[in-house]
Design a protein around this motif. Structure first.
Motif, PDB file in Angstrom:
ATOM      1  N   ASP A 109       0.805  -1.219   0.000  1.00  0.00           N
ATOM      2  CA  ASP A 109       0.000   0.000   0.000  1.00  0.00           C
ATOM      3  C   ASP A 109       0.843   1.277   0.000  1.00  0.00           C
ATOM      4  N   SER A 110       2.169   1.133  -0.153  1.00  0.00           N
ATOM      5  CA  SER A 110       3.019   2.329  -0.149  1.00  0.00           C
ATOM      6  C   SER A 110       4.095   2.239  -1.229  1.00  0.00           C
ATOM      7  N   LYS A 111       4.762   3.355  -1.426  1.00  0.00           N
ATOM      8  CA  LYS A 111       5.831   3.452  -2.429  1.00  0.00           C
ATOM      9  C   LYS A 111       6.934   4.338  -1.876  1.00  0.00           C
ATOM     10  N   LYS A 112       8.115   4.229  -2.486  1.00  0.00           N
ATOM     11  CA  LYS A 112       9.218   5.133  -2.177  1.00  0.00           C
ATOM     12  C   LYS A 112       9.218   6.209  -3.249  1.00  0.00           C
ATOM     13  N   VAL A 113       9.542   7.423  -2.838  1.00  0.00           N
ATOM     14  CA  VAL A 113       9.586   8.529  -3.787  1.00  0.00           C
ATOM     15  C   VAL A 113      10.958   9.190  -3.709  1.00  0.00           C
ATOM     16  N   PHE A 114      11.571   9.380  -4.875  1.00  0.00           N
ATOM     17  CA  PHE A 114      12.861  10.051  -4.971  1.00  0.00           C
ATOM     18  C   PHE A 114      12.639  11.399  -5.653  1.00  0.00           C
ATOM     19  N   VAL A 115      13.124  12.447  -5.010  1.00  0.00           N
ATOM     20  CA  VAL A 115      12.914  13.802  -5.506  1.00  0.00           C
ATOM     21  C   VAL A 115      14.277  14.430  -5.774  1.00  0.00           C
ATOM     22  N   THR A 116      14.514  14.791  -7.023  1.00  0.00           N
ATOM     23  CA  THR A 116      15.740  15.509  -7.384  1.00  0.00           C
ATOM     24  C   THR A 116      15.377  16.983  -7.440  1.00  0.00           C
ATOM     25  N   MET A 117      16.145  17.782  -6.708  1.00  0.00           N
ATOM     26  CA  MET A 117      15.827  19.206  -6.651  1.00  0.00           C
ATOM     27  C   MET A 117      17.081  20.057  -6.657  1.00  0.00           C
TER      28      MET A 117
ATOM     29  N   LEU B 106      20.436  17.770   6.579  1.00  0.00           N
ATOM     30  CA  LEU B 106      20.502  16.528   5.802  1.00  0.00           C
ATOM     31  C   LEU B 106      21.927  15.982   5.741  1.00  0.00           C
ATOM     32  N   GLU B 107      22.896  16.880   5.586  1.00  0.00           N
ATOM     33  CA  GLU B 107      24.294  16.457   5.518  1.00  0.00           C
ATOM     34  C   GLU B 107      24.793  15.876   6.843  1.00  0.00           C
ATOM     35  N   GLN B 108      24.116  16.197   7.947  1.00  0.00           N
ATOM     36  CA  GLN B 108      24.444  15.627   9.257  1.00  0.00           C
ATOM     37  C   GLN B 108      23.789  14.257   9.451  1.00  0.00           C
ATOM     38  N   GLY B 109      23.080  13.780   8.426  1.00  0.00           N
ATOM     39  CA  GLY B 109      22.424  12.479   8.514  1.00  0.00           C
ATOM     40  C   GLY B 109      21.051  12.533   9.159  1.00  0.00           C
ATOM     41  N   LYS B 110      20.540  13.732   9.379  1.00  0.00           N
ATOM     42  CA  LYS B 110      19.217  13.892   9.974  1.00  0.00           C
ATOM     43  C   LYS B 110      18.167  13.947   8.866  1.00  0.00           C
ATOM     44  N   ASN B 111      16.898  13.809   9.261  1.00  0.00           N
ATOM     45  CA  ASN B 111      15.826  13.906   8.277  1.00  0.00           C
ATOM     46  C   ASN B 111      15.122  15.249   8.411  1.00  0.00           C
ATOM     47  N   ILE B 112      14.306  15.533   7.423  1.00  0.00           N
ATOM     48  CA  ILE B 112      13.419  16.689   7.518  1.00  0.00           C
ATOM     49  C   ILE B 112      12.000  16.165   7.380  1.00  0.00           C
TER      50      ILE B 112
ATOM     51  N   MET C 182      11.868  12.980   5.004  1.00  0.00           N
ATOM     52  CA  MET C 182      12.739  12.995   3.834  1.00  0.00           C
ATOM     53  C   MET C 182      14.183  12.862   4.291  1.00  0.00           C
ATOM     54  N   VAL C 183      14.923  12.025   3.579  1.00  0.00           N
ATOM     55  CA  VAL C 183      16.339  11.838   3.875  1.00  0.00           C
ATOM     56  C   VAL C 183      17.151  12.029   2.597  1.00  0.00           C
ATOM     57  N   GLN C 184      18.406  12.355   2.764  1.00  0.00           N
ATOM     58  CA  GLN C 184      19.285  12.539   1.613  1.00  0.00           C
ATOM     59  C   GLN C 184      19.712  11.183   1.065  1.00  0.00           C
ATOM     60  N   CYS C 185      19.642  11.035  -0.259  1.00  0.00           N
ATOM     61  CA  CYS C 185      20.146   9.814  -0.897  1.00  0.00           C
ATOM     62  C   CYS C 185      21.658   9.881  -0.936  1.00  0.00           C
TER      63      CYS C 185
END
Length: 90
Positions: A44-52, A68-74, A86-89
């Motif tokens: 019932d879910s998907k992963k989404v990748f956002v390039t910005m 994000l560069e500290q490994g934290k999420n937003i 959201m996390v950094q790839c």
């Protein structure tokens, strides 16, 4: 600065258009591309990748980038009280 972020779990009912509109309203960067992948663990879910494109001259965007560069999420609120992490790839 071009950056790819991942939203690890998004309910399938949310379209790319909804995701784009929600993210555009947050001022976290200019969206270049959104890509979806099926979740391996939940049907019932998907992963989404956002390039910005993130403007490092913008104080708010620079602070998010540092987080994000500290490994934290937003967290992005999309339907109060629900939000996406959201996390950094890498």
């Amino acid at each position: 600065m071009i950056l790819t972020l991942c939203i690890p779990s998004v309910d399938r009912r949310f379209t790319n258009e909804y995701i784009r509109t929600t993210l555009d309203n947050t001022n976290i960067g200019k969206i270049c591309k959104i890509k979806e992948k099926d979740s391996y663990t939940r049907s019932d879910s998907k992963k989404v990748f956002v390039t910005m494109n993130v403007d490092t001259e913008n104080e708010y965007q620079r602070q998010l980038l540092e987080r994000l560069e500290q490994g934290k999420n937003i967290k992005v609120m999309h339907e109060e009280p629900y939000y996406w992490k959201m996390v950094q790839c890498k």
